[in-house]
Design an enzyme around this catalytic site. Structure first.
Site, PDB file in Angstrom:
ATOM      1  N   GLU A  76      43.405  46.693  41.137  1.00  0.00           N
ATOM      2  CA  GLU A  76      42.354  46.052  42.442  1.00  0.00           C
ATOM      3  C   GLU A  76      43.497  46.508  43.698  1.00  0.00           C
ATOM      4  OE1 GLU A  76      41.268  41.916  42.028  1.00  0.00           O
ATOM      5  OE2 GLU A  76      39.814  42.011  43.993  1.00  0.00           O
ATOM      6  N   ARG A  89      35.930  39.863  41.446  1.00  0.00           N
ATOM      7  CA  ARG A  89      35.940  40.915  40.313  1.00  0.00           C
ATOM      8  C   ARG A  89      34.801  40.679  39.596  1.00  0.00           C
ATOM      9  NH1 ARG A  89      41.901  40.073  38.859  1.00  0.00           N
ATOM     10  NH2 ARG A  89      43.037  41.512  40.033  1.00  0.00           N
ATOM     11  N   PHE A 126      42.910  41.778  48.570  1.00  0.00           N
ATOM     12  CA  PHE A 126      42.272  41.335  47.416  1.00  0.00           C
ATOM     13  C   PHE A 126      41.305  40.817  46.939  1.00  0.00           C
ATOM     14  CE2 PHE A 126      43.775  42.582  43.360  1.00  0.00           C
ATOM     15  CZ  PHE A 126      45.931  43.249  43.299  1.00  0.00           C
ATOM     16  N   ARG A 135      38.304  34.010  37.993  1.00  0.00           N
ATOM     17  CA  ARG A 135      39.400  33.993  38.819  1.00  0.00           C
ATOM     18  C   ARG A 135      39.361  35.550  39.889  1.00  0.00           C
ATOM     19  NH1 ARG A 135      44.110  37.432  38.345  1.00  0.00           N
ATOM     20  NH2 ARG A 135      43.652  38.678  36.214  1.00  0.00           N
ATOM     21  N   HIS A 177      39.234  41.840  31.038  1.00  0.00           N
ATOM     22  CA  HIS A 177      40.939  41.200  31.681  1.00  0.00           C
ATOM     23  C   HIS A 177      41.085  40.141  31.354  1.00  0.00           C
ATOM     24  CE1 HIS A 177      43.885  42.170  34.227  1.00  0.00           C
ATOM     25  NE2 HIS A 177      43.148  41.897  35.192  1.00  0.00           N
ATOM     26  N   HIS A 214      37.144  42.986  34.196  1.00  0.00           N
ATOM     27  CA  HIS A 214      37.427  43.465  35.770  1.00  0.00           C
ATOM     28  C   HIS A 214      36.875  44.654  35.727  1.00  0.00           C
ATOM     29  CE1 HIS A 214      40.166  45.571  38.332  1.00  0.00           C
ATOM     30  NE2 HIS A 214      41.411  44.556  38.568  1.00  0.00           N
ATOM     31  N   LEU A 239      43.612  49.160  33.115  1.00  0.00           N
ATOM     32  CA  LEU A 239      43.491  48.851  33.958  1.00  0.00           C
ATOM     33  C   LEU A 239      44.191  49.901  35.116  1.00  0.00           C
ATOM     34  CD1 LEU A 239      42.589  46.479  36.040  1.00  0.00           C
ATOM     35  CD2 LEU A 239      45.505  45.464  35.631  1.00  0.00           C
ATOM     36  N   GLN A 273      36.443  37.013  31.597  1.00  0.00           N
ATOM     37  CA  GLN A 273      36.800  37.743  33.094  1.00  0.00           C
ATOM     38  C   GLN A 273      36.705  39.226  32.977  1.00  0.00           C
ATOM     39  OE1 GLN A 273      39.805  38.478  36.112  1.00  0.00           O
ATOM     40  NE2 GLN A 273      38.050  37.449  37.726  1.00  0.00           N
TER      41      GLN A 273
END
Lengths: 351, 579, 292
Positions: free
Chosen positions: B244, B275, B116, B386, B342, B231, B241, B229
């Site tokens: 990821e 991100r 990730f 994050r 996000h 995304h 979404l 954030q």
């Protein structure tokens, strides 16, 4: 941009009035039914009520009937819901009481999970491992699709049994029970199978109509789960029920003649054993067949049934051989689990 | 008045995990109150994974996870919290696994892990690409097993705090329209984030920052609200979404020239940079005219390098979402994506036990009996940005810790009481909307607000735009005073709730913009064109925003230090953040 | 002359003999050559698979292998049979599974290669015979009749196995046939739902409530009769109709026709030859209405 007509089934709890209302909405390419409902609510009539939350087809809030079929409104494109020019009918889920407009009381649906105790029961008196339980990929793959239920109620809404029987556990709760029966971390496999086959409204009340499989917006395949539960329940010895007797009677008829034996099946479903031991309800069930039999006699069908048509001689020989072979093979492999595995593979892969 | 020992508001991962923990003490009466049924909570929408250094796929350690988290958060991370998160991660995963969570498996039968963004090891434990759903489901199942009381479809209107002691809550039963006071010795908020104020967002309709605003109205300052954030892989237009995990599995991101432009922004990590970095890279490419589709407002994500079988097996939701929501089959064609609001890094300030604290005051005094965890809180474990898969972990780890934090103190707390007068604000708010008669519409103001925040307080920000933005937000607040709703009924009146939620959005939006305007640096998710670098001398500190009192023009900002005292290791020193 | 491997199913040769005779009568008029699979086994109807899904797959692989060996398309005349055959065909696309199943066919010298596309007579009428041919044979248009379709589950679900996208006529095949024959379709909620037959012996109350509800709905909307491609539905809707009426406490008097009976009537075949005198619910009033 094009105009689309929506006909919405509404209910006003204050006046207890049910009515249909038509709205025209400007729709863009890619617009969903939920987007359209929001356009109505935000721009035309704020009193329209419906549930929604994630708009990612994962929270399960917005299941409703679109042109008579239950689906997630957030996942349904306007273009796919209607032929050009036809109105789209939107109504609340079925088999549950309407609270207001498209909002139904989901208590009955959700209570079934509690009733079927669809949660993991760990092994008593045995500490879990320090790390994770090991589970083979093949084991996980066999049931994991059933764990993807989002509890949206689409299956319950369209279930043909729930429509006539409040007591039916319903496709979602049964599929979830299946998921725990299959999970090696659970300690209650036997108890679950017993409950599910003996409970009124359990696995043997399903009609195999495939409504739930069709309605499910995920890949849960609830009916297939119910069918595998039946197979496992029989295998585990929970056979004192009409469903198992019906299966066994049907199958033994095919074994003998290659075809369904309609003459013997009613007796076998009620249970020859039960009849011979003087079981009163069994005899009553047999009596229930009498008017039907008389009607078949009158319509000259009974004679045909009594002839007990079968496959030709060569066919019967082969069919009996196959029955014997499969019986032998079952001692070595769980061939029935493989059969379900092949079904999930093709059903889910084919989407 | 209804009464419980412990009342948990919000039923996502943080709330349910906390409730489970509290229910370990059979003498306590714990209840959950939630505006959507627990299974509808937005935690369920998390797709790609939940991080923990299990080391199942490659060598890993909590230290490494902690370092990735601190660096990913551009060093605004409180290191005591990052330490707790990463040290307690593995045991929390095993606990979920023992509860029956449907984690995907590796060839050894262990919990499978994938790569990730921003994580140096493959540590995202996953359940295909519906990990949040798997964890949410299993927590709800265990709550059902324990028979924990749930007020489902109850809307929390007001948090009652008197003399820094939490008394309980005033709540609205959506089904009946009744307003009830619920007193509790301890209240925990796991009420989620506030991304709905942006036009393009992954967030659920429910993510309207209700808990954050209730705390703010009760006099508690909000922490780091300017950090939102974006995304990088939202579906064009809707912002829905796409996990990821797609990049974790090997998807490429390309511009209109077909070029994998991350080469120019984060050559070491390419698409698997954090991100904020990928989102800014995308936005830069789009603004440089290298966007795709007729609108040129997006770039392409190409899943085909992953291979069809693996896409079907590991990314079924991504496949379905692209097909159902964009009409594009990722097996055949690349998918247009754009940055989408996000995650809310900011929130209610609390410590590593979930205890809400006023961090800017000497000794950071607690708000007695008030706890927070998950996205609604700011512990602060994500700092300025994050890392993917850290949010589910945060919700579980700090949900459990808040549960334990409550168990530690609740027996010593006095019974609380909510008087008739304490309900006046909530009753008045509902009453006002039900009677309101004005020209303004909720939907209209909300749409304008979301446009404004997206366009002027988005991926990139600058002084002039932020000032405009703030002015517009204030104008919406003023217009909101003249809003009227259509539905005056008492049963399932979502029109009324929309109005209340818009009130929340308007209130916290002002805090976001005020904080962003003040913070003259770029750090993590907060990128100022006019202050393009991180400024540790002046801005290595958390923002705290108090609600304006009478006579004040806007939120009053104060600041507090970043925690640099982890318990089990040396803190990670500030470093330049490159990938 | 079009030739088919013909699987009549068990009920057409048992409790619904009029389906078998009417099929043969209609096929003759249409010039269809039906080669009956006399050695084939019951599909299992989803009942063998309740406990023995693998066995059911072997039996159906065998039937399909027979059709394959004759190089003829497979024709069913029962919604349940065609649905079960198609589900088996879907599973047997999995090569490993097919190899496993074929081991049981080898002693008979046959093998299922995966090429069969089982179809119902109803589909074949629309897809192979065609509207023009049917039209040319109509001698007694059914203009006076209001008919409710009753599909039977497996011919409409699960859609993934039915190839609706490639064959859009399958989606509303009954309505189309009804209209081709000059009659009017009565649409109603129950027309694609379950007749209740599969649980008749398990839960008679539920089973007959289903049958009764659908019958009552169609009847109240003015249907003169229902037409069904499924003999199992026919059993619950026709033979059980008096009991269903009792369960739902309504008067029911709704004749139920098999697909080939309806077509046969329109083509001028004698009602007696179509077995219309062998129903539990009297068909005389219906026949009078069209002067048959």
């Amino acid at each position: 941009m094009a105009q689309q007509q929506f006909i919405i089934e509404r209910y006003n709890p204050d006046t207890e009035e049910s009515y249909e209302e038509s709205f025209d909405v400007d729709v863009q390419p890619g617009q969903t039914v939920l987007d359209s409902l929001n356009a109505i609510k935000w721009e035309q009539d704020g009193t329209l009520s419906f549930r929604m939350s994630c708009r990612h087809a994962i929270c399960g809030s917005c299941a409703m009937k679109v042109n008579g079929q239950s689906m997630l409104s957030c996942q349904t494109q306007v273009d796919s819901a209607a032929e050009r020019g036809d109105p789209i009918r939107v109504g609340p889920q079925g088999n549950q009481n309407v609270v207001k407009d498209l909002v139904v009381d989901v208590t009955k649906f959700l209570d079934q999970f509690d009733r079927a105790e669809t949660w993991l029961e760990p092994h008593e008196g045995q500490d879990p491992p320090e790390k994770e339980y090991r589970q083979k990929v093949e084991e996980f793959d066999h049931w994991s699709h059933a764990s993807t239920c989002i509890h949206c109620g689409a299956c319950y809404s369209d279930c043909t049994v729930a429509a006539v029987d409040e007591n039916f556990l319903g496709p979602a709760a049964l599929a979830k029970a299946y998921r725990f029966v299959m999970d090696s971390r659970d300690s209650k496999r036997e108890e679950r199978l017993q409950f599910l086959s003996e409970e009124q409204g359990g696995i043997w009340d399903c009609t195999r109509c495939y409504m739930c499989v069709q309605a499910c917006p995920k890949d849960v395949l609830p009916m297939d789960a119910i069918m595998e539960l039946r197979t496992m329940a029989i295998e585990a010895g929970f056979t004192n029920n009409h469903g198992t007797r019906h299966h066994k009677g049907f199958t033994s008829g095919v074994r003998k003649r290659g075809r369904l034996d309609e003459m013997m099946l009613p007796v076998q479903s009620v249970g020859i054993g039960r009849l011979l031991t003087g079981n009163i309800s069994a005899h009553k069930e047999m009596m229930d067949y009498t008017p039907g039999a008389i009607r078949l006699l009158k319509s000259r069908k009974l004679l045909k049934i009594a002839q007990r048509h079968g496959a030709n001689a060569a066919g019967r020989e082969q069919i009996q051989r196959i029955f014997e072979e499969v019986e032998t093979e079952k001692h070595h492999h769980n061939v029935d689990a493989e059969a379900f595995g092949a079904e999930f593979e093709t059903a889910i892969g084919g989407h | 008045m209804l009464q419980h020992d412990v009342l948990i508001v919000g039923s996502g991962l943080a709330g349910m995990r906390a409730a489970l923990e509290v229910s370990n003490d059979p003498t306590l009466d714990v209840a959950i109150l939630t505006k959507v049924h627990p299974l509808r909570s937005h935690s369920g929408a998390a797709q790609g994974g939940i991080a923990a250094s299990l080391g199942n796929s490659a060598e890993d350690s909590w230290d490494l996870h902690m370092f990735d988290t601190v660096k990913g958060g551009d060093y605004l991370v409180d290191q005591d919290a990052a330490e707790v998160l990463t040290r307690e991660g593995p045991e929390n995963i095993f606990e979920l696994e023992h509860m029956g969570c449907a984690f995907s498996r590796d060839d050894e039968g262990r919990v499978a892990q994938r790569r990730f963004g921003g994580h140096t090891a493959p540590r995202a434990c996953y359940a295909a690409d519906r990990t949040g759903h798997a964890v949410l489901t299993v927590l709800f199942e265990q709550l059902l097993r324990r028979g924990v009381k749930v007020y489902s479809e109850w809307y929390a209107l007001d948090l009652v705090v008197k003399d820094n002691v939490c008394q309980g809550l005033v709540a609205y039963d959506i089904l009946s329209g009744q307003i009830e006071a619920i007193s509790a010795k301890a209240v925990m908020f796991g009420t989620g984030g506030y991304g709905r104020a942006f036009r393009v967002t992954t967030n659920a309709f429910a993510s309207t920052g209700d808990g954050v605003v209730m705390a703010y109205r009760a006099g508690i300052p909000l922490e780091d609200m300017e950090f939102v954030q974006f995304h990088p892989t939202g579906l064009q237009g809707s912002g829905i979404l796409l996990s990821e995990a797609a990049r974790g599995e090997g998807a490429h991101i390309v511009n209109s020239d077909g070029f994998r432009f991350m080469e120019n922004y984060a050559p070491g990590r390419m698409e698997l940079a954090p991100r904020d970095i990928v989102a800014r890279a995308e936005q830069s490419e789009i603004e440089a005219g290298r966007g795709v589709t007729a609108l040129r407002d997006s770039v392409f994500m190409d899943l085909r390098p992953i291979g069809e079988d693996r896409i079907r097996y590991a990314l079924p939701s991504v496949l379905h979402l692209a097909r159902d929501f964009a009409g594009i089959d990722p097996l055949d064609a690349p998918v247009p994506i754009q940055p989408t609001a996000h995650y809310s890094m900011g929130g209610i300030p609390c410590d590593i036990n979930g205890q809400v604290r006023i961090k800017d005051l000497d000794g950071a005094p607690e708000v007695t009996g008030f706890f927070a965890a998950g996205e609604a809180s700011c512990v602060s474990v994500h700092g300025a940005n994050r890392l993917g898969t850290n949010s589910l972990l945060e919700a579980v780890v700090f949900g459990r810790r808040a549960g334990r934090g409550i168990l530690d103190v609740v027996h010593d707390l006095e019974p609380t009481n909510i008087a008739e007068g304490d309900m006046a604000d909530a009753v008045g708010e509902v009453d006002k909307f039900l009677r309101a008669d004005g020209p303004e519409k909720v939907g209209q103001i909300r749409a304008e607000l979301r446009d404004t925040l997206m366009d002027k307080c988005g991926v990139f920000r600058d002084d002039a735009q932020l000032r405009e933005c703030l002015g517009e937000v204030k104008e919406y607040q003023e217009r909101f005073q003249r809003v009227a709703i259509d539905d005056h009924g008492s049963t399932f009146n979502t029109d009324l709730l929309d109005a209340i939620e818009l009130g929340h959005m308007l209130e916290y939006s002002e805090v976001i913009v005020t904080g962003a305007l003040a913070r003259q640096e770029s750090r993590g998710g907060h990128a100022r064109r006019d202050f393009p670098t991180r400024d540790d001398d002046n801005w290595f500190r958390h923002t705290l925003a108090y609600r304006p009192r009478d006579g004040e023009d806007g939120p009053r900002l104060t600041y507090s230090d970043v925690n640099m005292t982890p318990q089990y290791r040396e803190p990670f020193p500030l470093q330049e953040r490159t990938y | 002359m079009s030739k088919y491997a013909f699987w009549p199913g068990c009920v057409a040769q048992g409790a619904a003999p009029e389906l078998y005779t009417s099929t043969l009568a209609v096929a003759e008029k249409l010039g269809m050559d039906l080669v009956e699979l006399e050695a084939a086994a019951c599909t299992g109807a989803g009942i063998i698979s309740d406990g023995e899904p693998y066995l059911q797959d072997v039996l159906n692989a065998r039937t399909m292998a027979m059709a394959e060996q004759m190089d003829l398309p497979l024709m069913d005349i029962c919604s349940t049979c065609v649905g079960v055959h198609r589900l088996a065909a879907e599973k047997l696309r999995e090569v490993d599974y097919r190899i496993r199943i074929n081991a049981h066919l080898a002693p008979e010298g046959i093998e299922y290669r995966g090429s069969v596309d089982p179809r119902h007579l109803l589909w074949i009428l629309l897809e192979d015979v065609g509207i023009d041919k049917i039209n040319s044979l109509i001698t007694r248009p059914l203009e006076e009749l209001n008919l409710g379709p009753f599909y039977g589950c497996y011919i409409v679900r699960p859609e993934r196995t039915l190839d609706f996208d490639a064959n859009p006529t399958r989606r509303n095949s009954l309505e189309q046939l009804i209209e081709i024959l000059g009659a009017t379709t009565v649409t109603y909620d129950g027309m694609t739902k379950c007749c209740g037959f599969p649980i008749l012996t398990m839960n008679k109350q539920n089973s007959l409530t289903m049958a009764g509800t659908h019958l009552e709905e169609a009847q109240s909307l003015g249907a003169d009769a229902l037409v069904t491609p499924c003999p199992l539905c026919h059993l619950n809707l026709d033979a059980q109709q008096p009991d269903a009426a009792k369960v739902i406490d309504r008067n029911l008097n709704l004749p139920i026709l098999h697909v080939p009976q309806l077509l046969g009537l329109a083509m001028g075949i004698e009602p007696e030859k179509l077995g219309l005198t062998r129903h539990v619910v009297d068909t005389n009033r219906l026949l009078n209405k069209i002067g048959a």
